[in-house]
Design a protein around this motif. Structure first.
Motif, PDB file in Angstrom:
ATOM      1  N   ILE A 125       0.837  -1.205   0.000  1.00  0.00           N
ATOM      2  CA  ILE A 125       0.000   0.000   0.000  1.00  0.00           C
ATOM      3  C   ILE A 125       0.868   1.250   0.000  1.00  0.00           C
ATOM      4  O   ILE A 125       1.704   1.447   0.887  1.00  0.00           O
ATOM      5  N   GLN A 126       0.662   2.105  -0.982  1.00  0.00           N
ATOM      6  CA  GLN A 126       1.286   3.425  -1.036  1.00  0.00           C
ATOM      7  C   GLN A 126       0.218   4.440  -1.433  1.00  0.00           C
ATOM      8  O   GLN A 126      -0.516   4.216  -2.393  1.00  0.00           O
ATOM      9  N   THR A 127       0.161   5.531  -0.687  1.00  0.00           N
ATOM     10  CA  THR A 127      -0.803   6.584  -1.028  1.00  0.00           C
ATOM     11  C   THR A 127      -0.123   7.932  -1.252  1.00  0.00           C
ATOM     12  O   THR A 127      -0.804   8.920  -1.529  1.00  0.00           O
ATOM     13  N   THR A 128       1.186   7.962  -1.154  1.00  0.00           N
ATOM     14  CA  THR A 128       1.912   9.204  -1.408  1.00  0.00           C
ATOM     15  C   THR A 128       3.285   8.851  -1.944  1.00  0.00           C
ATOM     16  O   THR A 128       3.789   7.745  -1.724  1.00  0.00           O
ATOM     17  N   GLY A 129       3.892   9.786  -2.670  1.00  0.00           N
ATOM     18  CA  GLY A 129       5.219   9.535  -3.214  1.00  0.00           C
ATOM     19  C   GLY A 129       5.476  10.397  -4.439  1.00  0.00           C
ATOM     20  O   GLY A 129       4.643  11.212  -4.843  1.00  0.00           O
ATOM     21  N   GLY A 130       6.653  10.181  -5.015  1.00  0.00           N
ATOM     22  CA  GLY A 130       7.073  10.977  -6.148  1.00  0.00           C
ATOM     23  C   GLY A 130       6.803  10.306  -7.475  1.00  0.00           C
ATOM     24  O   GLY A 130       6.088   9.310  -7.573  1.00  0.00           O
ATOM     25  N   ALA A 131       7.450  10.831  -8.500  1.00  0.00           N
ATOM     26  CA  ALA A 131       7.211  10.354  -9.862  1.00  0.00           C
ATOM     27  C   ALA A 131       7.632   8.907 -10.045  1.00  0.00           C
ATOM     28  O   ALA A 131       6.999   8.158 -10.794  1.00  0.00           O
ATOM     29  N   ALA A 132       8.693   8.484  -9.356  1.00  0.00           N
ATOM     30  CA  ALA A 132       9.217   7.132  -9.558  1.00  0.00           C
ATOM     31  C   ALA A 132       8.223   6.063  -9.164  1.00  0.00           C
ATOM     32  O   ALA A 132       8.195   4.976  -9.751  1.00  0.00           O
ATOM     33  N   GLU A 133       7.380   6.355  -8.169  1.00  0.00           N
ATOM     34  CA  GLU A 133       6.427   5.355  -7.697  1.00  0.00           C
ATOM     35  C   GLU A 133       4.994   5.675  -8.087  1.00  0.00           C
ATOM     36  O   GLU A 133       4.037   5.103  -7.531  1.00  0.00           O
ATOM     37  N   ALA A 134       4.803   6.553  -9.046  1.00  0.00           N
ATOM     38  CA  ALA A 134       3.453   7.000  -9.399  1.00  0.00           C
ATOM     39  C   ALA A 134       2.534   5.841  -9.762  1.00  0.00           C
ATOM     40  O   ALA A 134       1.352   5.826  -9.408  1.00  0.00           O
ATOM     41  N   ALA A 135       3.060   4.838 -10.461  1.00  0.00           N
ATOM     42  CA  ALA A 135       2.220   3.714 -10.894  1.00  0.00           C
ATOM     43  C   ALA A 135       1.764   2.853  -9.726  1.00  0.00           C
ATOM     44  O   ALA A 135       0.810   2.076  -9.865  1.00  0.00           O
ATOM     45  N   LEU A 136       2.431   2.984  -8.566  1.00  0.00           N
ATOM     46  CA  LEU A 136       2.147   2.126  -7.412  1.00  0.00           C
ATOM     47  C   LEU A 136       1.206   2.777  -6.407  1.00  0.00           C
ATOM     48  O   LEU A 136       0.751   2.114  -5.467  1.00  0.00           O
ATOM     49  N   ILE A 137       0.905   4.048  -6.605  1.00  0.00           N
ATOM     50  CA  ILE A 137       0.120   4.796  -5.617  1.00  0.00           C
ATOM     51  C   ILE A 137      -1.371   4.524  -5.787  1.00  0.00           C
ATOM     52  O   ILE A 137      -1.907   4.549  -6.891  1.00  0.00           O
ATOM     53  N   VAL A 138      -2.017   4.262  -4.657  1.00  0.00           N
ATOM     54  CA  VAL A 138      -3.459   4.008  -4.610  1.00  0.00           C
ATOM     55  C   VAL A 138      -4.152   5.254  -4.066  1.00  0.00           C
ATOM     56  O   VAL A 138      -3.698   5.814  -3.060  1.00  0.00           O
ATOM     57  N   PRO A 139      -5.232   5.700  -4.675  1.00  0.00           N
ATOM     58  CA  PRO A 139      -5.954   6.846  -4.118  1.00  0.00           C
ATOM     59  C   PRO A 139      -6.453   6.562  -2.705  1.00  0.00           C
ATOM     60  O   PRO A 139      -6.877   5.443  -2.398  1.00  0.00           O
ATOM     61  N   GLU A 140      -6.396   7.564  -1.851  1.00  0.00           N
ATOM     62  CA  GLU A 140      -6.848   7.395  -0.471  1.00  0.00           C
ATOM     63  C   GLU A 140      -8.243   6.775  -0.397  1.00  0.00           C
ATOM     64  O   GLU A 140      -8.507   5.884   0.421  1.00  0.00           O
ATOM     65  N   ALA A 141      -9.110   7.228  -1.263  1.00  0.00           N
ATOM     66  CA  ALA A 141     -10.497   6.769  -1.209  1.00  0.00           C
ATOM     67  C   ALA A 141     -10.652   5.304  -1.567  1.00  0.00           C
ATOM     68  O   ALA A 141     -11.691   4.696  -1.281  1.00  0.00           O
TER      69      ALA A 141
END
Length: 467
Positions: free
Chosen positions: A163-179
């Motif tokens: 689970i990732q909900t914040t981060g930079g460009a490198a992990e953009a594909a891994l980020i899940v929206p908070e909702a």
């Protein structure tokens, strides 16, 4: 049908602590391990003492090989299956950005994810890892592939989407929206937790809530995950993340976490105390099915809190060396009462096999400065790689040793397949004292063991293979 497996047996009996492991070490030179049709252990002892009612059972003769409990890996990364030995030119945070996030983003491709799931399970079997706590992929289709392949192979696994909900460009594909975090996590729990049997106490498949680490999520995420865990904790769901791994002054993970959250300790973020000043902002994620990887730079108050809540540590000395993170202080951590089990941390680590982790643990802890240096007993190493792992996973009543009525997770080791190991075991100097000679043999076996010598792997008495 019952089967009797013959070989030289090593295991840690009973429910000892790591400090008592030497007294609990069982070595049976001419041993018999009887496994019933129910997949449970019906006898473990001298071959000559095999009970009469088992003498008609099918005999499988592995001599002069060894029978040991299956290894338990309490921290390994599925989405880093192909990222071992990745060079990022720095320590943890640089390595994540340059190596890991790009590697994990490839799992967006379903076909690649299926390939990785097959390879991940094959590597586990080759290494003799019968049970594993697995940091999962951010992509649901990849997790589905992992659970399905694990079930097909008949292995034990606890896993959850990273689970990732914040981060930079490198992990953009891994980020899940908070909702979406709670909905997606709950859906994975409903789909896969105990999916193989429908009962948590008999299942091989379990689900964990797995935020990557405190810096990859927000206070809102931690609050929502705490609320979710309150709702599913009684279903036997797990919690897993990283703690106090890298403490490079000022810019390392530990200082950055404390500065970002304004907390007194890193552990506070998982303990519901993620508001500035370590004020309570939500429910704790700690407990007897919570396992935190690394714990290299813990304060005493953190260790005490983990011990009080039953939270365990996945000790990963290989990756701690690989990323320059330091050494988990063995004596201080053990003295706190926290259960310490072994983790490969493959991806961050470059070894799949738990014996290589145990060998690294021996080397780093004997090299701790001054009075902190400790020479770990071979029984302590075996305990850490087997029974301690089952304890950390809250399944010590099911597997981890060869006590009667436990589920028969075990390995057949054939040193002849690894010439250097075979030569060491055959020709190494042994003490005239039989106890010390026993310990020397186990030490040589663990330190020299590699995948070639893992001849057969059994889970619940059923043989699994790499295909």
């Amino acid at each position: 049908m019952s089967r009797v497996h013959l070989g030289r047996i090593f295991h840690i009996t009973g429910r000892p602590t790591v400090t008592d492991a030497a007294r609990a070490l069982v070595a049976i030179p001419d041993g018999a391990l009887a496994v019933g049709a129910d997949g449970r252990i019906h006898y473990c002892g001298d071959r000559a003492g095999l009970p009469g009612h088992l003498r008609a059972a099918e005999v499988v003769d592995h001599r002069p090989g060894y029978l040991v409990p299956g290894f338990v890996d309490t921290h390994v990364h599925f989405p880093q299956t192909f990222a071992g030995d990745a060079y990022g030119g720095g320590q943890l945070l640089e390595w994540l950005t340059d190596c890991v996030y790009p590697a994990e983003s490839r799992y967006a491709d379903p076909e690649f994810a299926r390939l990785a799931a097959a390879e991940f399970c094959a590597r586990r079997i080759a290494a003799g890892t019968t049970a594993a706590l697995v940091f999962g992929s951010a992509f649901r289709h990849a997790q589905d592939a992992l659970f399905a392949e694990t079930h097909r192979r008949g292995l034990r696994m606890i896993s959850g989407s990273g689970i990732q909900t914040t981060g930079g460009a490198a992990e953009a594909a891994l980020i899940v929206p908070e909702a979406e975090v709670v909905r997606r996590t709950r859906a994975e729990i409903d789909a896969w937790h105990a999916a193989d049997t429908g009962e948590v106490d008999t299942a091989l498949l379990h689900v964990a809530i797995v935020p990557r680490f405190a810096l990859s999520v927000t206070r809102e995420t931690l609050y929502n995950l705490g609320e979710l865990y309150d709702a599913v904790r009684e279903r036997g769901v797990y919690f897993h993340s990283h703690l106090n791994e890298n403490a490079r002054p000022g810019t390392g993970e530990v200082d950055t976490t404390k500065q970002t959250y304004g907390v007194h300790t890193y552990l506070d973020t998982y303990d519901g105390r993620f508001l500035p000043g370590s004020r309570v902002g939500g429910s704790s994620l700690l407990g007897r099915r919570s396992i935190l990887a690394h714990a290299v730079h813990c304060q005493d108050v953190e260790l005490a809190r983990m011990a009080a809540t039953g939270t365990s540590v996945a000790h990963c000395p290989v990756s701690q060396q690989f990323l320059g993170s330091g050494t988990m202080p063995w004596n201080r951590t053990i003295a706190s009462g926290v259960t310490v089990a072994a983790g490969t941390d493959y991806g961050g680590g470059d070894e799949w096999t738990i014996p290589r982790v145990l060998a690294a643990a021996f080397k780093v802890h004997i090299s701790e400065p001054g009075a902190d240096g400790v020479s770990l007993h071979p029984a302590q190493l075996l305990f850490t790689g087997t029974l301690a792992g089952a304890r950390a996973l809250d399944m010590e009543n099911r597997f981890g040793n060869f006590d009667l009525d436990k589920e028969a997770d075990f390995l057949v080791l054939d040193p002849a397949a690894s010439p250097a190991l075979a030569a060491t075991l055959a020709n190494g100097t042994r003490s005239a004292d039989p106890i010390l000679a026993r310990d020397q043999e186990l030490f040589a076996l663990l330190m020299g063991l590699d995948e070639r010598a893992v001849a057969q792997v059994y889970v619940q008495g059923r043989r699994v293979d790499e295909g």
